[in-house]
Design a protein around this motif. Structure first.
Motif, short mmCIF file in Angstrom:
data_model
loop_
_atom_site.label_atom_id
_atom_site.label_comp_id
_atom_site.label_asym_id
_atom_site.label_seq_id
_atom_site.Cartn_x
_atom_site.Cartn_y
_atom_site.Cartn_z
N UNK A 104 -18.04 -1.77 -2.92
CA UNK A 104 -16.82 -0.90 -3.76
C UNK A 104 -15.96 -1.95 -4.27
N UNK A 105 -15.68 -1.73 -5.78
CA UNK A 105 -15.02 -2.55 -6.36
C UNK A 105 -13.42 -2.20 -6.49
N UNK A 106 -12.67 -3.28 -6.41
CA UNK A 106 -10.96 -3.05 -6.75
C UNK A 106 -10.55 -4.20 -7.74
N UNK A 107 -9.31 -4.05 -8.01
CA UNK A 107 -8.76 -5.03 -8.94
C UNK A 107 -7.70 -5.60 -8.34
N UNK A 108 -7.47 -6.75 -8.38
CA UNK A 108 -6.15 -7.64 -7.62
C UNK A 108 -5.75 -8.31 -8.89
N UNK A 109 -4.55 -8.07 -9.61
CA UNK A 109 -4.15 -8.95 -10.56
C UNK A 109 -5.10 -9.11 -11.62
N UNK A 110 -5.53 -10.34 -12.05
CA UNK A 110 -6.65 -10.42 -12.93
C UNK A 110 -8.17 -10.59 -12.25
N UNK A 111 -8.06 -10.43 -10.98
CA UNK A 111 -9.40 -10.51 -10.44
C UNK A 111 -9.94 -9.30 -10.05
N UNK A 112 -11.25 -9.56 -10.00
CA UNK A 112 -12.13 -8.27 -9.50
C UNK A 112 -12.88 -8.59 -8.06
N UNK A 113 -12.55 -7.63 -7.21
CA UNK A 113 -12.81 -7.95 -5.90
C UNK A 113 -13.81 -7.00 -5.38
N UNK A 114 -14.98 -7.70 -5.13
CA UNK A 114 -16.30 -6.66 -4.51
C UNK A 114 -16.28 -6.66 -3.27
N UNK A 118 -13.40 2.33 -12.41
CA UNK A 118 -12.78 2.63 -13.65
C UNK A 118 -11.77 1.51 -13.92
N UNK A 119 -11.99 0.62 -14.94
CA UNK A 119 -10.82 -0.26 -15.17
C UNK A 119 -9.73 0.06 -15.85
N UNK A 120 -8.80 -0.72 -16.02
CA UNK A 120 -7.48 -0.36 -16.64
C UNK A 120 -7.42 0.31 -17.91
N UNK A 121 -8.48 -0.16 -18.75
CA UNK A 121 -8.68 0.22 -20.15
C UNK A 121 -9.35 1.73 -20.12
N UNK A 122 -9.97 2.17 -18.90
CA UNK A 122 -10.70 3.16 -19.02
C UNK A 122 -12.40 3.04 -18.82
N UNK A 123 -12.62 1.90 -19.08
CA UNK A 123 -14.06 1.57 -19.13
C UNK A 123 -14.53 1.66 -17.57
N UNK A 124 -15.66 2.19 -17.66
CA UNK A 124 -16.46 2.43 -16.31
C UNK A 124 -17.59 1.69 -15.91
#
Length: 451
Positions: free
Chosen positions: A210-220, A160-166
């Protein structure tokens, strides 16, 4: 800096380099986190309580494991009413069991679980992590085997991204090769697809995305190798969007077998945060390893700190036998001090293992000997209950506890037929110095606590 100080620093560095790695059977170790054999973990926190979902080993079960804890160290086992192999299956699911749950809270306030049953992904929903869980897709798989029959449709993980989009990520390979990763944007109902799924497979991907967010990057992050051997590991790749493209980093993998530390095939992980500090929750082979027979692949859950930088890079993880987690208790609740004795199958499974507060070690009775474990409290004490962590939390055991004031003459204190769960709590109302636990032949005991 003086020459003497330089020599002292150098000596200290050499000593650290020569120091033996921590042993896996040290009393009080915090890893494994759970007593028993579990894999593919997912963890969430809600209302002051931790909820950890996992596959039941070996190779899944007709049910899913749910462990709950208020302090992160004392965990209680249960099996949710959904999903089960009977309730979440289709004509194309195959014989494989219930695997690899992923639980997230959606922007709509409800909780959603994405879980593999056979080679298909199902979705359920609940008002809280505790349940009650129920199918959310009309009794049919969200991702059927027919979506991409050349690959394994398992290991779904929601982000689930910062804006609620999944977004939903999933996919593995067949016969331990050729894994593929797919992703699709989810509509607000967390069930319907918003667009077509895309193949975003990075280099060296096999399964467990498993995805995580770091700064403006998406880390898989993802697993590679073979969990039944010693090649399983965690890799990672960085992208600029949830759809990638994902570029594997040259410092990947970040977690792999460390024989010096007795950590074998760590992988299929989840990443969670406490405040700003991330942690990696993963399974690894139970010890001692390797095993023989039908239960050759038995895995246990561990947790270690993780460093994720704003540029998306991740520092290599040093797997441990007891890393602390912020907010977790420093140690598990302990019972009264006792001395344990009983015939054991070998020295690695001696009676003391059932009282060492370490879920990597257990007592197992010797074949042919009476399966008895005797606890000596040193003096007469009043006891109100005992708590047992049996080897398999999901299996049933016939248990008998006897009491004695002299260690020679015994009388019944508690009897429980078909007991299961972890801990198994048996009420007592005795004043005694000795207790004797009788278990089924060959049964293992992680911990036996007296209160």
């Amino acid at each position: 800096m003086s020459k003497a100080v330089l020599l002292m620093v150098a000596a200290g560095l050499l000593a650290a380099a020569d120091a033996p790695a921590p042993r896996w059977d040290t009393p009080g170790d915090g890893n494994p986190l759970l007593p028993g054999y579990f894999a593919d973990p997912s963890i969430v926190r809600d209302g002051g309580k931790w909820y950890l979902y996992a596959t039941i080993d070996p190779w899944g079960d007709d049910r899913l494991a749910l462990w709950t804890s208020s302090n992160g160290r004392d965990w209680t086992f249960s099996t949710p009413a959904w999903p089960t192999k009977a309730a979440a299956t289709s004509p194309t699911s195959g014989d494989s069991k219930v695997w690899a749950p992923s639980v997230v809270k959606a922007a709509n306030g409800r909780w959603y679980m994405y879980v593999s049953v056979g080679s298909e992904v199902w979705v359920g929903s609940a008002p809280s992590p505790a349940g009650p869980w129920a199918d959310a897709n009309g009794g049919k798989p969200l991702i059927a085997k027919s979506f991409a029959p050349a690959y394994h449709m398992i290991d779904a993980e929601a982000f689930v991204d910062d804006d609620g989009t999944a977004y939903l990520y999933w996919g593995s390979g067949l016969n331990w090769t050729n894994g593929h990763c797919f992703v699709v944007k989810l509509k607000p109902d967390m069930v319907s697809f918003d667009g077509e799924p895309k193949d975003v497979t990075p280099a060296n991907y096999f399964e467990g995305p498993f995805l995580v967010k770091a700064g403006s990057h998406y880390v898989l992050t993802y697993s590679d190798g073979k969990t039944t051997e010693d090649t399983y590991k965690v890799r990672y790749a960085i992208g600029d969007t949830p759809f990638g493209p994902f570029r594997e980093r040259p410092d990947s993998p970040i977690l792999s077998t460390d024989r010096g530390r007795d950590v074998i095939s760590p992988g299929h992980h989840a990443i969670f945060r406490v405040g700003k500090q991330p942690y990696i929750l993963y399974h690894r082979q139970s010890l001692p390893w390797p095993r023989a027979g039908d239960d050759a692949t038995l895995r246990q859950i561990a947790v270690d700190p993780l460093t994720i930088r704003d540029d998306g890079t991740i520092a290599r993880v040093t797997p441990s036998h007891g890393s602390g987690v912020t907010g977790f208790a420093n140690r598990r609740t302990r019972g009264l001090p006792v001395t344990l004795r009983g015939d054991a199958v070998d020295a690695a499974h001696d009676a003391g293992r059932a009282g060492d507060d370490n879920y990597a070690t257990l007592w197992r009775p010797a074949p042919g000997a009476e399966p008895l474990l005797v606890a000596d409290l040193g003096k007469t004490r009043r006891l109100s209950e005992v708590r047992l962590r049996m080897e398999y939390a999901s299996r049933a055991y016939d248990l008998v506890i006897d009491s004695s004031s002299d260690g020679l003459h015994w009388w019944p204190a508690a009897v429980r037929k078909g007991a299961s769960g972890s801990p198994i709590v048996l009420p007592l109302n005795v004043s005694t110095r000795y207790l004797r636990l009788r278990v089924p032949a060959g049964a293992g005991v992680w911990e036996w606590q007296l209160f």
